[in-house]
Design an enzyme around this catalytic site. Structure first.
Site: not given
Ligand code: KIV
Length: 293
Positions: A56-57, A95, A125, A127, A194
């Site tokens: 989600d970056s 994510d 994924k 959090e 992280e």
């Molecule tokens: O969103 C993302 O790119 C991430 C990585 C930094 C692990 O969660």
């Protein structure tokens, strides 16, 4: 909770992300890279990474939002589908965006299913631990492998000062270690850690059997992940202490675009080699017909 090192397999079993589990078992460092569309996914695959994360970056590096909290499910699904089209034979992790899994187990399963069924993800994924542990259990029970994420949790950061290392004091470090163990017990197939001290990440890695992939978590983990745009210098903002740039992609691309613009303005582009020919008779016939009109 017993936080002594242990060797029991995770609830979901190593087969949930088999290539990663095999790499950890062999002590071979795992390489995870983010990708957000077809070309970045193709580059990641061609570079030989072990797993691609559509993080989600994307909110920051692709869509220009200030926070990962701003990206919607549909925006991330669209990017994930594009990345999926670029990757074959490499596991793809999607994510789950902020707000798409926290409210209830049912919401978490519905969103996770969308990432698998609509975007072809091999795992999702999410959090955090604590209240997210039942969400992990529910998604795993629905047959979808889950990658956990502890330490710095960007979806929980609400001010720029919030982007700082976690687990530097005793209580917070113990909490992150306990969270990691709890995530494995809930069925996580792998874990992203992280921005925590390397020594704390090592303690986590010794206490779980799932693959542990660090970002700003030192070398005592099973693998590393970085954001594509940070690694290859495509961004123009601040990068975290743990980023090492392996290319100045932005400079390369900007210079190419500028040289093309210069060539257009000076008449050096296009040349004969960039144009399509037409037979002289055809051109004469066209001119004649135009003349007649
Ligand atoms: O969103 C993302 O790119 C991430 C990585 C930094 C692990 O969660």
């Amino acid at each position: 909770m017993n936080l002594a090192p242990r060797a029991a397999p995770s609830a979901a079993g190593p087969s949930a992300l088999p290539t990663l589990a095999a790499l950890r078992a062999r002590g071979v460092p795992i390489v995870m890279l983010t990708a957000y569309d077809y070309p970045t996914a193709r580059i990641a695959q061609a570079a030989g990474v072990d797993v691609v994360l559509v993080g989600d970056s994307a909110a920051n590096v692709v869509l220009g939002y200030n926070s990962t909290r701003d990206i919607s499910i549909d925006e991330l699904l669209m990017l994930t589908r594009a990345a999926r089209r670029g990757v074959q034979g490499v596991p793809l992790v999607g994510d789950l965006p902020f707000g798409s899994y926290e409210p209830s187990d049912a919401t978490a399963v519905i969103t996770a299913r969308r990432f698998v069924e609509e975007a072809g993800c091999d795992a999702v994924k999410l959090e955090g631990a604590g209240a997210m542990i039942p969400r992990v259990r529910a998604i795993v029970a629905a047959g979808i492998p889950v990658v956990g994420h502890v330490g710095l949790l960007p979806q929980s950061v609400v001010t720029p000062e919030g982007y700082r290392a976690q687990g530097r004091d005793v209580e917070q470090a113990l909490q992150i270690i306990a969270d990691s163990v709890a995530l494995e017990a809930a069925g996580c197939a792998a874990l992203v850690v992280e921005a925590v001290p390397a020594a704390v990440a090592t303690l986590i890695t010794e206490r779980v059997t799932m693959p542990v992939i660090g970002i700003g978590a030192g070398a005592g983990v099973d693998g590393q992940v970085l954001v594509f745009h940070d690694l290859l210098g495509l961004g123009d903002g601040h990068v975290a202490k743990f980023v090492q740039r392996y290319a100045d992609g932005r400079a390369v691309l900007e210079s190419g675009a500028r040289r093309w613009a210069d060539d257009v303005r000076s008449g050096r582009y296009p040349t004969e080699s960039h144009t399509y020919a037409i037979a002289p008779e055809a051109l004469a016939a066209i001119s004649e017909r135009l003349g007649r009109g």
